[in-house]
Design a protein around this motif. Sequence first.
Motif: not given
Length: 155
Positions: A4-16
């Motif tokens: 779930d990408l809505g609640h954590e910081a994203i450090y690498d945009a590729r994981q989107l």
Amino acid sequence: MKKDLGHEAIYDARQLGTPRMLILGLQHMFAMFGATVLVPILVQRYGLPLSIQTTLLFAGLGTLLFHLITGGKVPAFLGSSFAFLGGYAAIAPMLEDGSPNLEMLPYACFGVLCAGLMYVILAALFKAFGASKVMRFFPPIVTGPIIIAIGLTLS
């Protein structure tokens, strides 16, 4: 299973994933292009001969140089800044007839030069002490609301 990408910081945009990255990239491109074009238009009101073409050229060259120096580790676009427009308006306000105040304009430009020197000093501090020590004073909980307030003020 996908995180779930809505609640954590994203450090690498590729994981989107590619579709989300493309949408965010397009949004960023339109926002930055608009700002880079709007600043020279506003600055021309103060009598400075700043063209849109020159601004776009040096924004692109500055961005390429930035990516070469940082090794492509920091995804950034170096464009125009609205930060100095308030200073121009305060130091060299437009005359009553709507013409630029050329008498006070050198003082406003000197202020921009001083701000540039401060950027160089801060960059040296980052280099000397490391980003982690400096970022202790500017965690995301501090910088996020400031950026939101700036955006809302500009809108």
